[in-house]
Design an enzyme around this catalytic site. Sequence first.
Site, PDB file in Angstrom:
ATOM      1  CB  ALA A   8      -1.530   0.187   1.258  1.00 32.29           C
ATOM      2  N   GLY A   9       2.269   1.160   0.212  1.00 25.82           N
ATOM      3  CA  GLY A   9       2.950   2.350   0.500  1.00 25.82           C
ATOM      4  C   GLY A   9       2.529   3.019  -1.154  1.00 25.82           C
ATOM      5  NE  ARG A  13      11.484   7.329  -0.503  1.00 23.94           N
ATOM      6  CZ  ARG A  13      12.013   6.048   0.641  1.00 23.94           C
ATOM      7  NH1 ARG A  13      13.479   6.050   1.064  1.00 23.94           N
ATOM      8  NH2 ARG A  13      11.077   5.158   1.439  1.00 23.94           N
ATOM      9  CD  GLN A  70      -2.986   0.694   5.020  1.00 23.74           C
ATOM     10  OE1 GLN A  70      -1.993  -0.081   4.594  1.00 23.74           O
ATOM     11  NE2 GLN A  70      -2.329   1.295   5.764  1.00 23.74           N
ATOM     12  CG  ASN A 381       2.392  -6.371 -47.401  1.00 26.51           C
ATOM     13  OD1 ASN A 381       3.254  -4.920 -47.430  1.00 26.51           O
ATOM     14  ND2 ASN A 381       2.801  -6.424 -45.729  1.00 26.51           N
TER      15      ASN A 381
HETATM   16  C1  UD1 Z   1       9.833  -1.576   7.916  1.00 25.05           C
HETATM   17  C2  UD1 Z   1      10.026  -1.460   9.814  1.00 25.05           C
HETATM   18  C3  UD1 Z   1      11.163  -1.545   9.908  1.00 25.05           C
HETATM   19  C4  UD1 Z   1      11.405  -2.348   8.714  1.00 25.05           C
HETATM   20  C5  UD1 Z   1      11.422  -2.073   7.405  1.00 25.05           C
HETATM   21  C6  UD1 Z   1      12.304  -3.225   6.404  1.00 25.05           C
HETATM   22  C7  UD1 Z   1       7.507  -1.297  10.792  1.00 25.05           C
HETATM   23  C8  UD1 Z   1       7.258  -0.337  11.601  1.00 25.05           C
HETATM   24  N1  UD1 Z   1       9.273  -1.432  10.503  1.00 25.05           N
HETATM   25  O1  UD1 Z   1       9.487  -0.199   8.206  1.00 25.05           O
HETATM   26  O2  UD1 Z   1      11.172  -2.640  11.207  1.00 25.05           O
HETATM   27  O3  UD1 Z   1      13.228  -2.307   8.642  1.00 25.05           O
HETATM   28  O4  UD1 Z   1      10.457  -2.442   6.747  1.00 25.05           O
HETATM   29  O5  UD1 Z   1      12.064  -2.671   5.289  1.00 25.05           O
HETATM   30  O6  UD1 Z   1       7.488  -2.279   9.994  1.00 25.05           O
HETATM   31  N2  UD1 Z   1       2.293  -0.372   4.293  1.00 25.05           N
HETATM   32  C9  UD1 Z   1       1.582  -0.572   4.000  1.00 25.05           C
HETATM   33  N3  UD1 Z   1       0.490   0.348   4.683  1.00 25.05           N
HETATM   34  C10 UD1 Z   1       1.473   0.744   5.561  1.00 25.05           C
HETATM   35  C11 UD1 Z   1       2.342   1.046   5.637  1.00 25.05           C
HETATM   36  C12 UD1 Z   1       3.041   0.394   5.095  1.00 25.05           C
HETATM   37  O7  UD1 Z   1       1.236  -1.640   3.040  1.00 25.05           O
HETATM   38  O8  UD1 Z   1       0.028   1.869   6.163  1.00 25.05           O
HETATM   39  C13 UD1 Z   1       3.669  -1.403   3.671  1.00 25.05           C
HETATM   40  C14 UD1 Z   1       4.879  -0.512   2.130  1.00 25.05           C
HETATM   41  O9  UD1 Z   1       4.317  -0.423   1.447  1.00 25.05           O
HETATM   42  C15 UD1 Z   1       5.783  -1.524   2.415  1.00 25.05           C
HETATM   43  C16 UD1 Z   1       6.067  -1.787   3.654  1.00 25.05           C
HETATM   44  O10 UD1 Z   1       4.931  -1.845   4.382  1.00 25.05           O
HETATM   45  O11 UD1 Z   1       5.891  -2.125   1.267  1.00 25.05           O
HETATM   46  C17 UD1 Z   1       7.058  -1.072   4.740  1.00 25.05           C
HETATM   47  O12 UD1 Z   1       6.377  -0.390   5.055  1.00 25.05           O
HETATM   48  P1  UD1 Z   1       7.897   1.311   5.102  1.00 25.05           P
HETATM   49  O13 UD1 Z   1       6.373   2.322   5.331  1.00 25.05           O
HETATM   50  O14 UD1 Z   1       8.412   1.368   3.948  1.00 25.05           O
HETATM   51  O15 UD1 Z   1       8.041   0.786   5.731  1.00 25.05           O
HETATM   52  P2  UD1 Z   1       9.679   0.599   6.490  1.00 25.05           P
HETATM   53  O16 UD1 Z   1       9.590   2.666   7.369  1.00 25.05           O
HETATM   54  O17 UD1 Z   1      10.976   0.696   5.612  1.00 25.05           O
END
Ligand code: UD1
Length: 454
Positions: A8-9, A13, A70, A381
Amino acid sequence: MKAIILAAGEGTRMKSRLPKCLHPILGRSMLDTVIQTVQEAGAKELIVVTGHEGQQIREAVKEPVTFVEQKERRGTGHAVMTAAEHIRPEDTALVICGDTPLVTPEAIARLCEQHLKDASAVTVLSTIVDNAFGYGRIARTGGRFPKIVEQKDLTPDQMEIKEINTGIYLFHGRALLEALPLLNTRNAAGEYYLTDTLEIIQANGLKADVYCAPDPEQFMGVNTRVQLARAAEILKRRVNEQFMLAGVTMIDPASVWIERGVVIGEDTLLYPGVILEGATKIGPGCVIGPNTRIVNCEINHDVEISSSVLIDSHVGAFSTVGPFAYLRPHSHVGAHCKIGCFVDVKNATLGDNTKAAHLTYVGDADVGSGVNFGCGTVTVNYDGHKKYRTVIEDNAFIGCNTNLVSPVTVKESAYVAAGSTITEEVPAKALAIARARQINKTGWIHQSQNKTEA
Ligand code: UD1
Ligand code: CA
């Protein structure tokens, strides 16, 4: 095992209209790559959590998965809550992110093994990295497990920790379902952290464990196009090494891009700059490249292709293609054929031993075997509205610089004189001449000079 893929990210970037998880890496979207990995690792049911671009993602994914949306992006814990209705207490649930395309099924299998052997309620997949910045850290106090501390919440001592959370977990369904409602947003980001479930599960008297995996490279997350290119580079290396170990020679593997799903036989040699895409199958003993792109083609054994582009086509054994040939969709070239330089073939069948050595267009044609195309043959053709077929039967000989105005047939073993424009059927074994007769004006240069002087 059930898998929950978080996608859902927003992927801001990436600076793209395409959702991040749909960006391709070695010909397949990151999400499809992760889906395949978890399937190979044994996941039987897949749940994908998408955000606002859900519709686009739903359309792009062909595998049978369940999508949940989400609506508000309130953290990884919140993302899993969205999927909670699909989690059963008796499930083993894998949680993984949609933007980590390099994870191997083996790493997930190891995680699974440890999780089941130790009968843990949750096992986190960690790894050791040189630069842990941005990741959640595995904080083990007094040798005990642990909690995961996010970058924003680190104490100065914890900054030094190099063991990170990869974002991959295995949960016992019941333990996860019991922990999710207890998450809160009291942290630096104000989000529901999935990582907090570890402490909650332990507080519930259950076991939380860590599996620390080797080969940290595979857990690299992709947030920018720079990281996407870096991940593709790693995947390419992995794929190329598999092919080399299976008997394919690459002079410069760094410049060879092969999508997964491509098949290549033993003792095939790839020159630099070869790109093999889609469902391409190449037989043994071929020589491909340099600078050749082949998409969805079937290439038989002992074929040589150089500096050419081939799409949705077939090439028979011992044939040669190029340099600088273009096989467009639905070209079927037989065995022992020669498709030489600046030859363009489209939607045409060429029988065995047929040769078009140079500067020729064979489009919408049915060509028999043993046919010879002289340099500069053109199948005419298209009349501006419709396309028509040209039929050339076995052993016909088409002289240089011939136009074959379709629909037209050149029968078996017929000859067409060089420079002809053929608009009517040429009977078998006949010679067709369709050009103006040559006139020689003897002494013409003197007459013309005399005129000028006068
Ligand atoms: C998260 C972890 C961190 C880990 C890292 C690894 C948490 C709190 N932290 O951090 O410990 O080291 O991943 O890459 O979990 N996403 C959703 N919905 C949301 C938020 C995120 O689907 O509301 C998805 C994003 O698309 C992504 C993943 O969850 O695929 C991780 O989210 P992101 O915000 O990148 O977490 P990090 O801060 O990287
Ligand atoms: Ca991330």
